[in-house]
Enzyme design. Structure first.
Site, PDB file in Angstrom:
ATOM      1  N   GLU A  79      43.884 116.109 105.043  1.00 43.42           N
ATOM      2  CA  GLU A  79      45.188 116.772 104.968  1.00 43.42           C
ATOM      3  C   GLU A  79      45.064 118.007 104.084  1.00 43.42           C
ATOM      4  OE1 GLU A  79      49.860 115.922 103.695  1.00 43.42           O
ATOM      5  OE2 GLU A  79      48.375 114.287 103.616  1.00 43.42           O
ATOM      6  N   LEU A  80      45.458 119.151 104.612  1.00 43.46           N
ATOM      7  CA  LEU A  80      45.250 120.426 103.929  1.00 43.46           C
ATOM      8  C   LEU A  80      45.898 120.455 102.547  1.00 43.46           C
ATOM      9  CD1 LEU A  80      44.177 123.362 104.156  1.00 43.46           C
ATOM     10  CD2 LEU A  80      46.431 123.986 105.082  1.00 43.46           C
ATOM     11  N   ASP A  81      45.094 120.790 101.536  1.00 37.69           N
ATOM     12  CA  ASP A  81      45.565 120.991 100.162  1.00 37.69           C
ATOM     13  C   ASP A  81      46.333 119.790  99.612  1.00 37.69           C
ATOM     14  OD1 ASP A  81      44.474 123.552 100.236  1.00 37.69           O
ATOM     15  OD2 ASP A  81      46.345 124.479 100.901  1.00 37.69           O
ATOM     16  N   ALA A  82      45.920 118.592 100.011  1.00 38.38           N
ATOM     17  CA  ALA A  82      46.650 117.395  99.593  1.00 38.38           C
ATOM     18  C   ALA A  82      45.759 116.344  98.941  1.00 38.38           C
ATOM     19  CB  ALA A  82      47.365 116.779 100.795  1.00 38.38           C
ATOM     20  N   GLY A  89      48.404 126.254 101.639  1.00 35.12           N
ATOM     21  CA  GLY A  89      48.002 127.247 102.626  1.00 35.12           C
ATOM     22  C   GLY A  89      47.287 128.433 102.026  1.00 35.12           C
TER      23      GLY A  89
END
Length: 299
Positions: free
Chosen positions: A241-244, A216
């Site tokens: 997928e956020l920051d993945a 985040g």
């Protein structure tokens, strides 16, 4: 005496020109012999070779760098012959890259300039060997930095109401350049999943946290609240997928109870710069293989 750095846009001397061959295939016996025999048969002068056999995935990875002037055949014939080797090894990834071809990078930025300054400084000195035809900002703040380096800057404002249209414009501007890499240099916007998929393998982000912990927008605040003793930064490929996305490069520094959130943010900027440069350099030099959520990085 050290030779001067090559200025941006200058082609390499003939003796510096390389062909980079990369391949990933199911693991087994005789793979290295097959590849090295192929290179010996065509007179390939190997200047760098790397191999990795992965027990978990059962796959084999290699990167070979050879002198272009050692071959009597051209790039087209080399590519065709190497494709035959790859087919025989049932490779699912393979490439032949000519370092004579200049790679292009588009940068996306917001307000924070430390990563942009670092990349442009390295580019100007010749340390980052790439062309930069465009910088896009969702705020105008870093426009003067781009202009200082004579690089075109486009301001595309993003609000909650204009986000779909703004990203459509960003996509248009990016794709006009046909870049080899798109870098989110502290671009504080979530890229839509459709663009993440379209730019899969080209879109690189620097996250100001040691992933997978503290995803985040405010990882330093989360780190402070948890009282961690290490903070870090992560360079990774961007996915829906956020920051993945698969991680290319990471590093950490020690902190303690005397470090405020502001101190962590300040100290973290140094590591963000170095991690982004190292990860980006590995990508540009074709040293990164994606293996599911993992990567193999030949340094």
């Amino acid at each position: 005496m050290t030779s001067p750095a090559r200025t941006p846009g200058t082609p390499p001397a003939s003796s510096e020109r390389r062909y980079i061959l990369t391949l990933a295939c199911p693991d087994g016996t005789g793979i290295v012999a097959r590849i090295t025999t192929f290179l010996a048969d065509i007179g390939g002068w190997i200047v760098e070779a790397a191999y990795h056999s992965d027990d978990e995935s059962g796959r084999f990875f290699t990167r070979q760098e050879i002198r272009a002037d050692s071959l009597a055949i051209d790039y087209t014939e080399l590519s065709a012959r190497f494709a035959e080797v790859a087919q025989a090894l049932k490779a699912d990834q393979f490439q032949v890259i000519d370092t004579l071809g200049r790679k292009k990078m588009v940068l996306l930025v917001s307000k924070e300039g430390h990563c942009l300054y670092d990349l442009l400084g390295r580019w100007h000195s010749g340390e980052l060997d790439v062309d930069i035809p465009l910088i896009i900002g969702n705020h105008p703040d870093l426009g003067p930095v781009a202009h200082m380096f004579d690089i075109p800057f486009m301001h595309v404002p993003i609000t909650s109401e204009t986000k779909p249209a703004a990203f459509a414009e960003i996509a248009r501007l990016v794709e006009e350049q046909q870049p080899d890499v798109i870098v989110l240099a502290r671009f504080m916007q979530v890229v839509p999943p459709a663009l993440c998929e379209k730019w899969d393998g080209l879109l690189i982000n620097i996250h100001h946290g040691f992933l997978p912990s503290f995803r985040g927008a405010k990882p330093y605040h989360q780190a402070y609240q948890r009282g961690v003793k290490l903070i870090g930064a992560t360079c990774h490929y961007v996915t829906g997928e956020l920051d993945a996305g698969p991680i290319i490069e990471q590093d950490v520094i020690h902190v303690d109870h005397t470090d405020s959130t502001a101190a962590m943010v300040r100290r973290g900027r140094d590591i963000e710069r170095s991690v982004l440069f190292r990860g980006l350099s590995n990508h540009l030099q074709n040293r990164v293989f994606r293996d599911g959520l993992r990567t193999v990085v030949f340094k």
